[in-house]
Motif scaffolding. Structure first.
Motif, PDB file in Angstrom:
ATOM      1  N   ARG A  26       0.830  -1.208   0.000  1.00 33.71           N
ATOM      2  CA  ARG A  26       0.000   0.000   0.000  1.00 33.71           C
ATOM      3  C   ARG A  26       0.862   1.255   0.000  1.00 33.71           C
ATOM      4  O   ARG A  26       1.830   1.369   0.753  1.00 33.71           O
ATOM      5  CB  ARG A  26      -0.912   0.000   1.229  1.00 33.71           C
ATOM      6  CG  ARG A  26      -1.894   1.160   1.275  1.00 33.71           C
ATOM      7  CD  ARG A  26      -2.844   1.001   2.449  1.00 33.71           C
ATOM      8  NE  ARG A  26      -2.125   0.974   3.701  1.00 33.71           N
ATOM      9  CZ  ARG A  26      -1.820   2.055   4.413  1.00 33.71           C
ATOM     10  NH1 ARG A  26      -2.160   3.248   3.963  1.00 33.71           N
ATOM     11  NH2 ARG A  26      -1.171   1.942   5.557  1.00 33.71           N
ATOM     12  N   VAL A  27       0.494   2.183  -0.854  1.00 38.85           N
ATOM     13  CA  VAL A  27       1.229   3.445  -0.975  1.00 38.85           C
ATOM     14  C   VAL A  27       0.420   4.535  -0.279  1.00 38.85           C
ATOM     15  O   VAL A  27      -0.771   4.707  -0.568  1.00 38.85           O
ATOM     16  CB  VAL A  27       1.469   3.816  -2.456  1.00 38.85           C
ATOM     17  CG1 VAL A  27       2.178   5.159  -2.562  1.00 38.85           C
ATOM     18  CG2 VAL A  27       2.278   2.730  -3.139  1.00 38.85           C
ATOM     19  N   ASP A  28       1.062   5.251   0.630  1.00 40.72           N
ATOM     20  CA  ASP A  28       0.375   6.321   1.346  1.00 40.72           C
ATOM     21  C   ASP A  28       0.192   7.525   0.424  1.00 40.72           C
ATOM     22  O   ASP A  28       1.139   7.936  -0.265  1.00 40.72           O
ATOM     23  CB  ASP A  28       1.178   6.742   2.576  1.00 40.72           C
ATOM     24  CG  ASP A  28       1.276   5.622   3.597  1.00 40.72           C
ATOM     25  OD1 ASP A  28       0.235   5.213   4.109  1.00 40.72           O
ATOM     26  OD2 ASP A  28       2.410   5.165   3.854  1.00 40.72           O
ATOM     27  N   PRO A  29      -1.011   8.116   0.397  1.00 42.86           N
ATOM     28  CA  PRO A  29      -1.221   9.266  -0.488  1.00 42.86           C
ATOM     29  C   PRO A  29      -0.365  10.472  -0.121  1.00 42.86           C
ATOM     30  O   PRO A  29       0.040  11.235  -0.987  1.00 42.86           O
ATOM     31  CB  PRO A  29      -2.719   9.566  -0.324  1.00 42.86           C
ATOM     32  CG  PRO A  29      -3.110   8.931   0.963  1.00 42.86           C
ATOM     33  CD  PRO A  29      -2.229   7.745   1.136  1.00 42.86           C
ATOM     34  N   LEU A  30      -0.078  10.650   1.176  1.00 40.22           N
ATOM     35  CA  LEU A  30       0.708  11.806   1.618  1.00 40.22           C
ATOM     36  C   LEU A  30       1.622  11.350   2.740  1.00 40.22           C
ATOM     37  O   LEU A  30       1.170  10.749   3.722  1.00 40.22           O
ATOM     38  CB  LEU A  30      -0.217  12.935   2.089  1.00 40.22           C
ATOM     39  CG  LEU A  30       0.420  14.303   2.329  1.00 40.22           C
ATOM     40  CD1 LEU A  30       1.111  14.814   1.087  1.00 40.22           C
ATOM     41  CD2 LEU A  30      -0.641  15.301   2.779  1.00 40.22           C
ATOM     42  N   GLU A  31       2.907  11.628   2.591  1.00 41.00           N
ATOM     43  CA  GLU A  31       3.894  11.124   3.538  1.00 41.00           C
ATOM     44  C   GLU A  31       4.919  12.210   3.841  1.00 41.00           C
ATOM     45  O   GLU A  31       5.328  12.961   2.953  1.00 41.00           O
ATOM     46  CB  GLU A  31       4.588   9.891   2.953  1.00 41.00           C
ATOM     47  CG  GLU A  31       5.612   9.253   3.864  1.00 41.00           C
ATOM     48  CD  GLU A  31       6.270   8.053   3.204  1.00 41.00           C
ATOM     49  OE1 GLU A  31       7.280   7.558   3.760  1.00 41.00           O
ATOM     50  OE2 GLU A  31       5.795   7.621   2.131  1.00 41.00           O
ATOM     51  N   LEU A  32       5.293  12.303   5.106  1.00 41.21           N
ATOM     52  CA  LEU A  32       6.332  13.232   5.554  1.00 41.21           C
ATOM     53  C   LEU A  32       7.439  12.407   6.193  1.00 41.21           C
ATOM     54  O   LEU A  32       7.254  11.815   7.255  1.00 41.21           O
ATOM     55  CB  LEU A  32       5.772  14.241   6.557  1.00 41.21           C
ATOM     56  CG  LEU A  32       6.773  15.210   7.191  1.00 41.21           C
ATOM     57  CD1 LEU A  32       7.430  16.078   6.127  1.00 41.21           C
ATOM     58  CD2 LEU A  32       6.099  16.081   8.243  1.00 41.21           C
ATOM     59  N   SER A  87      19.241  16.362   9.125  1.00 38.42           N
ATOM     60  CA  SER A  87      18.565  17.668   9.197  1.00 38.42           C
ATOM     61  C   SER A  87      17.667  17.939   7.996  1.00 38.42           C
ATOM     62  O   SER A  87      17.280  19.087   7.770  1.00 38.42           O
ATOM     63  CB  SER A  87      19.573  18.822   9.346  1.00 38.42           C
ATOM     64  OG  SER A  87      20.404  18.623  10.466  1.00 38.42           O
ATOM     65  N   THR A  88      17.328  16.934   7.212  1.00 38.07           N
ATOM     66  CA  THR A  88      16.468  17.139   6.049  1.00 38.07           C
ATOM     67  C   THR A  88      15.153  16.399   6.232  1.00 38.07           C
ATOM     68  O   THR A  88      15.041  15.460   7.029  1.00 38.07           O
ATOM     69  CB  THR A  88      17.147  16.658   4.755  1.00 38.07           C
ATOM     70  OG1 THR A  88      17.387  15.250   4.849  1.00 38.07           O
ATOM     71  CG2 THR A  88      18.448  17.377   4.528  1.00 38.07           C
ATOM     72  N   TYR A  89      14.168  16.839   5.474  1.00 36.40           N
ATOM     73  CA  TYR A  89      12.868  16.176   5.456  1.00 36.40           C
ATOM     74  C   TYR A  89      12.404  16.070   4.007  1.00 36.40           C
ATOM     75  O   TYR A  89      12.877  16.800   3.119  1.00 36.40           O
ATOM     76  CB  TYR A  89      11.841  16.944   6.289  1.00 36.40           C
ATOM     77  CG  TYR A  89      11.549  18.334   5.800  1.00 36.40           C
ATOM     78  CD1 TYR A  89      10.548  18.587   4.858  1.00 36.40           C
ATOM     79  CD2 TYR A  89      12.272  19.427   6.272  1.00 36.40           C
ATOM     80  CE1 TYR A  89      10.287  19.866   4.399  1.00 36.40           C
ATOM     81  CE2 TYR A  89      12.020  20.710   5.832  1.00 36.40           C
ATOM     82  CZ  TYR A  89      11.017  20.927   4.896  1.00 36.40           C
ATOM     83  OH  TYR A  89      10.765  22.194   4.440  1.00 36.40           O
ATOM     84  N   SER A  90      11.494  15.160   3.764  1.00 38.48           N
ATOM     85  CA  SER A  90      11.014  14.913   2.408  1.00 38.48           C
ATOM     86  C   SER A  90       9.493  14.772   2.441  1.00 38.48           C
ATOM     87  O   SER A  90       8.941  14.093   3.321  1.00 38.48           O
ATOM     88  CB  SER A  90      11.657  13.640   1.833  1.00 38.48           C
ATOM     89  OG  SER A  90      11.070  13.290   0.585  1.00 38.48           O
ATOM     90  N   ILE A  91       8.820  15.424   1.506  1.00 43.54           N
ATOM     91  CA  ILE A  91       7.371  15.325   1.368  1.00 43.54           C
ATOM     92  C   ILE A  91       7.082  14.505   0.118  1.00 43.54           C
ATOM     93  O   ILE A  91       7.570  14.835  -0.974  1.00 43.54           O
ATOM     94  CB  ILE A  91       6.728  16.723   1.264  1.00 43.54           C
ATOM     95  CG1 ILE A  91       7.077  17.564   2.507  1.00 43.54           C
ATOM     96  CG2 ILE A  91       5.213  16.602   1.118  1.00 43.54           C
ATOM     97  CD1 ILE A  91       6.600  18.993   2.419  1.00 43.54           C
ATOM     98  N   ARG A  92       6.298  13.441   0.282  1.00 45.24           N
ATOM     99  CA  ARG A  92       6.037  12.526  -0.817  1.00 45.24           C
ATOM    100  C   ARG A  92       4.544  12.362  -1.032  1.00 45.24           C
ATOM    101  O   ARG A  92       3.770  12.325  -0.072  1.00 45.24           O
ATOM    102  CB  ARG A  92       6.671  11.163  -0.530  1.00 45.24           C
ATOM    103  CG  ARG A  92       8.190  11.231  -0.337  1.00 45.24           C
ATOM    104  CD  ARG A  92       8.751   9.983   0.296  1.00 45.24           C
ATOM    105  NE  ARG A  92      10.185  10.135   0.560  1.00 45.24           N
ATOM    106  CZ  ARG A  92      10.905   9.286   1.284  1.00 45.24           C
ATOM    107  NH1 ARG A  92      10.315   8.228   1.815  1.00 45.24           N
ATOM    108  NH2 ARG A  92      12.194   9.502   1.472  1.00 45.24           N
ATOM    109  N   ILE A  93       4.163  12.280  -2.293  1.00 45.05           N
ATOM    110  CA  ILE A  93       2.777  12.030  -2.680  1.00 45.05           C
ATOM    111  C   ILE A  93       2.746  10.731  -3.464  1.00 45.05           C
ATOM    112  O   ILE A  93       3.439  10.599  -4.484  1.00 45.05           O
ATOM    113  CB  ILE A  93       2.210  13.192  -3.518  1.00 45.05           C
ATOM    114  CG1 ILE A  93       2.124  14.463  -2.667  1.00 45.05           C
ATOM    115  CG2 ILE A  93       0.840  12.840  -4.074  1.00 45.05           C
ATOM    116  CD1 ILE A  93       1.564  15.655  -3.406  1.00 45.05           C
ATOM    117  N   SER A  94       1.978   9.782  -2.961  1.00 46.11           N
ATOM    118  CA  SER A  94       1.879   8.448  -3.567  1.00 46.11           C
ATOM    119  C   SER A  94       3.249   7.817  -3.731  1.00 46.11           C
ATOM    120  O   SER A  94       3.547   7.180  -4.734  1.00 46.11           O
ATOM    121  CB  SER A  94       1.166   8.532  -4.919  1.00 46.11           C
ATOM    122  OG  SER A  94      -0.147   9.036  -4.758  1.00 46.11           O
ATOM    123  N   GLY A  95       4.111   8.020  -2.725  1.00 46.59           N
ATOM    124  CA  GLY A  95       5.432   7.425  -2.724  1.00 46.59           C
ATOM    125  C   GLY A  95       6.478   8.160  -3.520  1.00 46.59           C
ATOM    126  O   GLY A  95       7.645   7.752  -3.534  1.00 46.59           O
TER     127      GLY A  95
END
Length: 668
Positions: free
Chosen positions: A328-334, A384-392
Motif C-alpha cells: 500500500r502506498v500512502d497518499p501523503l507522507e512526511l 537535518s532534512t525532510y522529504s514530502i512525498r505524494i503516492s510514494g
C-alpha cells in the motif's frame, strides 16, 4: 408545592412518622446510587435532588417542631430518638447531636465544598483544551462527526455538573448551620413553653420538650449526614471503569504485600502490655488470611502482559493480505531524518498537532478532505532534512537543523549559523541557534521555528497537488455530505447524468487551477444543466467555473480592482480558428514561433504589472480559456486565465493593464 404545604399546615403524627421514614430511606438510596454510578455524570441530577431533599427535610423539621411545641408529642419516631436512642438523657442527646453536627459540618461538608470548588474551576479551565483535542481527533480522522458531537456534549455536561455541585455544596453547608440554630431554638422554645405556658417545673419541661427537640434534631441530622456523605462521594469520584465498590475491591486486591504488612502490624500490637489480645488477634489474623488469598505481584504483572500481548491472529508474512498491506502506498507522507524525530515526540514536539490543524485549514480553504499524513523517520535521508512525498514519489524536500530557528531577512552576518532558504517563497535566510532568536528579531528579521517551516512547506505542497490528492473515495464522501442537505441536487446529477469518475475529473480540474470546491451545491447544479447536453470534460469544467465566477475573480482582486490583460481582437479570433479537438481536449495548434511570442508577451506584461504592485489575470473568451491555459501552464504557471463569462456578473471594478497582440504587447 407539597413542601410549602408542610411548612404552613399542621400534619398528623402518623403522617409525620411516615415522612420521617421516607426522608431517611431516600437519603440512604441517594448514598447508594452515588456509590454505584461509574461516572459522576451518570447521576447528573444530583445537585437538583440535593436541593429538593434539603428543603423537604427542613419542612419536615418545621412540621415536627410545631407538634412538639403545641402538643408535646410529634410521633413515635421522634419520641424513640428522644428517649430510647439517647437513653432519656438531655446531656447525652446534646453530646450526640453535637458530634453529628461536627462530623457533618466541619469534616464532610467543608471538605466536599472545597473539592467541588476546585473541581469546578479545573473543569472550566480544562474545557477549551478538551474541545481542541476533540477537534484535533476529528480533523485527523480518528473519530467521526457524531462521536465528536457526543464528546463535546459530555465536556459541556461535565462543566455544568461540577459548576452545579459547587453551588449545591453550599446548600449542605447552610443546612448544617440551620440544624444547629433550629435545635437551639427548639430547646429554648420548648423549655419556655413548658414552664411559662404549661406551668411545669424545670425538670418536667426538660423531659417533655427538650428531649423531643433533641429527638427531632437527631432525626433530621441522620439523613442530612447521609446527603453530606453522598455529596462528598460525588465530588471526590475520579474517572473509572466501574462503581466505587468494584474499584475499591479491585485496587485493594492488587496490594498483597500491603495487606500482609497491615495484618502483621495488627498482630504486633498484641505485644504491647495492657492491650487486649483477642481483638487484635482476630483482626490481624483475618487480614493475613485474606492477603494469602490475593494474587502475587508477579502473577498480576504476568496477567497484564498477557492481556497486552493478546492480538488477533495475524496473517502469515507471505500471505496476500500481508503483502497487500506492505504494498500500500500512502497518499501523503512526511519523511524525517533521524535527528528530526524530536519534532514528533509527544513530550516536546508539536508537529503532529500542527499537521492535524492543517487538515482543518485545507478543508476550509480548498473544500477537500486532506488525507492523513504518514509521518515517519527515514535513515536514507541526509541529516537535518525532510522529504514530502505524494503516492510514494518525492515532490519536495527541505532542511530543519535541530536546535535552530530560521531567520529571514538581511543583515544577519553577525549571527552564527548556516545559510538557508524559506522553502515556499524562496526567501534567503539563516538557520541560527534557537537561543539567539531574540537577537535575530531585534535585527529586523522574521524568525520561524522548524515546525512552522515544515508545516508551511507541507501546506503549499498540498495546495499545489490538491488535484492529485482528491481520490474517488473522497468524492463519494463529499457527495454523501451534500446529499444530506440537498438530496435532489445529487440524485439529479449522479449516477443519472455523470459518474463519480467524471465528477472527480471536474473537481480535480478546478483544484488544479487553485479554485476551491467548497461550494459543491453550486458546482453540482451547474454540472446537471450542462450534462443533459454534453459530457465533454472541458464543457463541464467551464460550466462549473462560470457558476463559481464571482468567487474565482474575488481571489485575484487588488484593493477591490481586478487588473486584466486582454488579447487583441484579431489575435483572439485567429486563436479561436486554430482550435482543434484532441483526446486531451481542445488544443491550440499554432506554430512554435507564434506560441513563443504569445507567451513572451504575456510574461512581460505580467512582470510589468507586478513591478507596479498589482497581480493581473488574462481574460479571454470562454471557448479559448482552457486551451490557452494548457499552452501557458508550464511557461507561466502563476498567471491565472479567466473567461469573460466568469466575470460577467461581478460588481467590482475591472482595469485593463495590457493588451497582447501576438507580435508585441501593448501596456495600458
Amino acid at each position: 408545592m407539597l413542601i410549602i404545604v408542610m411548612m404552613v399546615v399542621p400534619l398528623p403524627t402518623l403522617l409525620i412518622d411516615i415522612l420521617i421514614a421516607l426522608n431517611i430511606t431516600a437519603a440512604m438510596l441517594i448514598v447508594l446510587v452515588a456509590m454505584f454510578v461509574n461516572r459522576p455524570l451518570e447521576f447528573s441530577s444530583f445537585p437538583a435532588i440535593l436541593l429538593v431533599a434539603t428543603l423537604f427535610r427542613l419542612a419536615l423539621n418545621i412540621s415536627a417542631t410545631r407538634l412538639v411545641l403545641l402538643d408535646g408529642f410529634a410521633g413515635d419516631v421522634i419520641e424513640a430518638f428522644g428517649h430510647f436512642v439517647v437513653g432519656g438523657s438531655l446531656i447525652v442527646g446534646l453530646v450526640i447531636f453535637t458530634i453529628l453536627v461536627i462530623i457533618q459540618f466541619i469534616v464532610i461538608t467543608k471538605g466536599a465544598e472545597r473539592v467541588a470548588e476546585v473541581g469546578a474551576r479545573f473543569t472550566l479551565d480544562a474545557m477549551p483544551g478538551k474541545q481542541m483535542a476533540i477537534d484535533a481527533d476529528l480533523n485527523a480522522g480518528l473519530i467521526d462527526e457524531n462521536t465528536a458531537r457526543r464528546r463535546r456534549e459530555e465536556v459541556a455536561a461535565e462543566a455544568d455538573f461540577y459548576g452545579s455541585m459547587d453551588g449545591a455544596s453550599k446548600f449542605v453547608k447552610g443546612d448544617a448551620i440551620a440544624a444547629i440554630i433550629i435545635t437551639l431554638i427548639n430547646l429554648i422554645g420548648g423549655f419556655a413553653v413548658g414552664m411559662l405556658q404549661k406551668g411545669m417545673d424545670a425538670m418536667d419541661a426538660v423531659e417533655t420538650y427538650s428531649l423531643l427537640s433533641i429527638g427531632d434534631g437527631l432525626v433530621s441530622q441522620i439523613p442530612a449526614l447521609l446527603l453530606s456523605v453522598a455529596t462528598g462521594l460525588m465530588v471526590t469520584r475520579a474517572a473509572g471503569e466501574g462503581d466505587l465498590g468494584t474499584t475499591v475491591v479491585s485496587q485493594f486486591a492488587r496490594q498483597r504485600l500491603a495487606m500482609q504488612i497491615g495484618g502483621g502490624a495488627a498482630l504486633a500490637l498484641c505485644l504491647i502490655p495492657g492491650l487486649p489480645k483477642l481483638p487484635f488477634l482476630v483482626v490481624g489474623g483475618a487480614v493475613l488470611l485474606l492477603a494469602q488469598r490475593l494474587p502475587k505481584a508477579a502473577d498480576i504483572a504476568a496477567m497484564e502482559t498477557a492481556e497486552e500481548e493478546v492480538q488477533p491472529d495475524l496473517p502469515p508474512p507471505d500471505s496476500p493480505e500481508a503483502l497487500m498491506g506492505e504494498m500500500r502506498v500512502d497518499p501523503l507522507e512526511l519523511a524525517l531524518a533521524p535527528d528530526l524525530v524530536d519534532l514528533v515526540d509527544t513530550s516536546g514536539g508539536d508537529l503532529l498537532d500542527r499537521v492535524r490543524a492543517l487538515r482543518r485549514k485545507v478543508a476550509l480553504e480548498l473544500g477537500i478532505l486532506m488525507p492523513p499524513v504518514r509521518t515517519r523517520d527515514d535513515l536514507t535521508l541526509e541529516m537535518s532534512t525532510y522529504s514530502i512525498r505524494i503516492s510514494g514519489v518525492e515532490v519536495a524536500t527541505g532542511q530543519a537543523p535541530p536546535g535552530t530557528v530560521l531567520a529571514i531577512g538581511e543583515g544577519l552576518d553577525f549571527l552564527p549559523g548556516r545559510a538557508g532558504v524559506e522553502p515556499v517563497f524562496g526567501l534567503p535566510g539563516k538557520w541560527v541557534p534557537a537561543e539567539l532568536r531574540h537577537q535575530a528579531e531585534l535585527s529586523g528579521a522574521t524568525v520561524v521555528d522548524r515546525a512552522s517551516v515544515i508545516i508551511t512547506h507541507l501546506a503549499e505542497v498540498v495546495r499545489a497537488n490538491a488535484s492529485r490528492l482528491l481520490g474517488r473515495e473522497d468524492v463519494r464522501s463529499l457527495t454523501e455530505v451534500v446529499k444530506r442537505t440537498h438530496p435532489v441536487v445529487v440524485e439529479e446529477l449522479t449516477p443519472a447524468l455523470l459518474s463519480l469518475g467524471q465528477v472527480q475529473r471536474v473537481l480535480a480540474g478546478l483544484l488544479e487551477e487553485g479554485v476551491s470546491i467548497r461550494d459543491l451545491v453550486r458546482i453540482f447544479e451547474s454540472l446537471s444543466l450542462v450534462a443533459k447536453v454534453t459530457t465533454d470534460h472541458d464543457s463541464l469544467l467551464e460550466a462549473a467555473r462560470v457558476a463559481l465566477g464571482p468567487a474565482i475573480a474575488a481571489r485575484h482582486l487588488s484593493d477591490g480592482t481586478l487588473y486584466a490583460i486582454t488579447l487583441e481582437p484579431r489575435l483572439e479570433q485567429s486563436l479561436l480558428e486554430s482550435l482543434r479537438p484532441t483526446d486531451a481536449g481542445l488544443q491550440l495548434l499554432v506554430d512554435p514561433h507564434r506560441a513563443e511570442s504569445l507567451i513572451g508577451d504575456m510574461n512581460r506584461l505580467l512582470e510589468a504589472a507586478e513591478q507596479q504592485g498589482t497581480t493581473p489575470v488574462v481574460v479571454v473568451s470562454p471557448q479559448l480559456r482552457m486551451p490557452l491555459r494548457r499552452l501557458t501552464a508550464v511557461a507561466v504557471p502563476r498567471l491565472p486565465i479567466l473567461s469573460y463569462a466568469e466575470i460577467a456578473k461581478c460588481t467590482f471594478r475591472i482595469e485593463t493593464v495590457g493588451v497582447v497582440s501576438g507580435a508585441h504587447s501593448i501596456a495600458a
